[in-house]
Write a protein that holds these residues in place. Structure first.
Motif, PDB file in Angstrom:
ATOM      1  N   ASP A 169       0.872  -1.169   0.000  1.00 59.08           N
ATOM      2  CA  ASP A 169       0.000   0.000   0.000  1.00 59.08           C
ATOM      3  C   ASP A 169       0.916   1.229   0.000  1.00 59.08           C
ATOM      4  OD1 ASP A 169      -2.181   1.605   0.123  1.00 59.08           O
ATOM      5  OD2 ASP A 169      -2.519   1.345   2.260  1.00 59.08           O
ATOM      6  N   PRO A 170       1.432   1.628  -1.169  1.00 62.87           N
ATOM      7  CA  PRO A 170       2.493   2.643  -1.199  1.00 62.87           C
ATOM      8  C   PRO A 170       2.020   4.045  -0.833  1.00 62.87           C
ATOM      9  CG  PRO A 170       1.827   2.087  -3.416  1.00 62.87           C
ATOM     10  CD  PRO A 170       1.093   1.162  -2.503  1.00 62.87           C
ATOM     11  N   SER A 171       2.883   4.754  -0.143  1.00 67.22           N
ATOM     12  CA  SER A 171       2.693   6.171   0.150  1.00 67.22           C
ATOM     13  C   SER A 171       3.870   6.911  -0.456  1.00 67.22           C
ATOM     14  CB  SER A 171       2.667   6.408   1.651  1.00 67.22           C
ATOM     15  OG  SER A 171       1.609   5.715   2.242  1.00 67.22           O
ATOM     16  N   ARG A 172       3.622   8.116  -0.894  1.00 63.31           N
ATOM     17  CA  ARG A 172       4.687   8.878  -1.525  1.00 63.31           C
ATOM     18  C   ARG A 172       5.161   9.971  -0.583  1.00 63.31           C
ATOM     19  NH1 ARG A 172       1.778   6.665  -5.319  1.00 63.31           N
ATOM     20  NH2 ARG A 172       2.698   6.065  -7.293  1.00 63.31           N
ATOM     21  N   TYR A 173       6.464  10.072  -0.457  1.00 63.94           N
ATOM     22  CA  TYR A 173       7.098  11.057   0.410  1.00 63.94           C
ATOM     23  C   TYR A 173       8.209  11.761  -0.348  1.00 63.94           C
ATOM     24  CZ  TYR A 173       4.864   9.222   4.614  1.00 63.94           C
ATOM     25  OH  TYR A 173       3.950   8.867   5.561  1.00 63.94           O
ATOM     26  N   TYR A 174       8.647  12.886   0.185  1.00 71.06           N
ATOM     27  CA  TYR A 174       9.839  13.566  -0.319  1.00 71.06           C
ATOM     28  C   TYR A 174      10.983  13.259   0.631  1.00 71.06           C
ATOM     29  CZ  TYR A 174       6.979  16.335  -3.502  1.00 71.06           C
ATOM     30  OH  TYR A 174       6.138  16.729  -4.497  1.00 71.06           O
ATOM     31  N   ASN A 175      12.118  12.854   0.087  1.00 71.52           N
ATOM     32  CA  ASN A 175      13.266  12.561   0.937  1.00 71.52           C
ATOM     33  C   ASN A 175      14.041  13.835   1.245  1.00 71.52           C
ATOM     34  OD1 ASN A 175      14.622  13.049  -1.439  1.00 71.52           O
ATOM     35  ND2 ASN A 175      15.559  11.039  -1.582  1.00 71.52           N
ATOM     36  N   ASP A 176      15.194  13.691   1.865  1.00 71.15           N
ATOM     37  CA  ASP A 176      16.001  14.842   2.271  1.00 71.15           C
ATOM     38  C   ASP A 176      16.488  15.668   1.091  1.00 71.15           C
ATOM     39  OD1 ASP A 176      15.682  13.922   4.839  1.00 71.15           O
ATOM     40  OD2 ASP A 176      17.557  12.787   4.810  1.00 71.15           O
ATOM     41  N   GLU A 177      16.658  15.029  -0.047  1.00 68.74           N
ATOM     42  CA  GLU A 177      17.136  15.722  -1.244  1.00 68.74           C
ATOM     43  C   GLU A 177      16.009  16.359  -2.041  1.00 68.74           C
ATOM     44  OE1 GLU A 177      19.134  12.641  -3.302  1.00 68.74           O
ATOM     45  OE2 GLU A 177      20.771  12.532  -1.866  1.00 68.74           O
ATOM     46  N   GLY A 178      14.753  16.138  -1.634  1.00 62.56           N
ATOM     47  CA  GLY A 178      13.615  16.716  -2.333  1.00 62.56           C
ATOM     48  C   GLY A 178      13.058  15.845  -3.440  1.00 62.56           C
ATOM     49  N   ARG A 179      13.533  14.617  -3.559  1.00 61.84           N
ATOM     50  CA  ARG A 179      13.021  13.708  -4.586  1.00 61.84           C
ATOM     51  C   ARG A 179      11.827  12.933  -4.056  1.00 61.84           C
ATOM     52  NH1 ARG A 179      18.490  11.027  -7.065  1.00 61.84           N
ATOM     53  NH2 ARG A 179      19.372  12.976  -7.827  1.00 61.84           N
ATOM     54  N   ALA A 180      10.864  12.662  -4.924  1.00 62.24           N
ATOM     55  CA  ALA A 180       9.697  11.883  -4.545  1.00 62.24           C
ATOM     56  C   ALA A 180      10.079  10.409  -4.479  1.00 62.24           C
ATOM     57  CB  ALA A 180       8.584  12.084  -5.554  1.00 62.24           C
ATOM     58  N   VAL A 181       9.778   9.760  -3.356  1.00 61.02           N
ATOM     59  CA  VAL A 181      10.112   8.353  -3.156  1.00 61.02           C
ATOM     60  C   VAL A 181       8.864   7.601  -2.699  1.00 61.02           C
ATOM     61  CG1 VAL A 181      12.534   8.769  -2.626  1.00 61.02           C
ATOM     62  CG2 VAL A 181      10.866   8.794  -0.792  1.00 61.02           C
TER      63      VAL A 181
END
Length: 53
Positions: free
Chosen positions: A23-35
């Motif tokens: 059940d994926p959720s999308r986040y922004y990592n420390d570098e600002g990329r969507a993961v």
């Protein structure tokens, strides 16, 4: 050709555990990329201060 399309359009893996997300959720990592983060790793992602997308 099929392998190329599967790799390009296929599901991404969880950044934290490396498995296919259920059940994926999308986040922004420390570098600002969507993961993508799976449901079991959401608490760890929030502790690491990933921003919700």
């Amino acid at each position: 050709m099929k392998n190329f399309l599967n790799r390009w359009l296929g599901r991404k893996r969880c950044v934290i555990c490396g498995r296919k997300p259920v059940d994926p959720s999308r986040y922004y990592n420390d570098e600002g990329r969507a993961v993508v983060v799976c449901r079991t790793c959401v608490t760890y992602a929030e502790r690491r201060a990933f921003r919700k997308r």
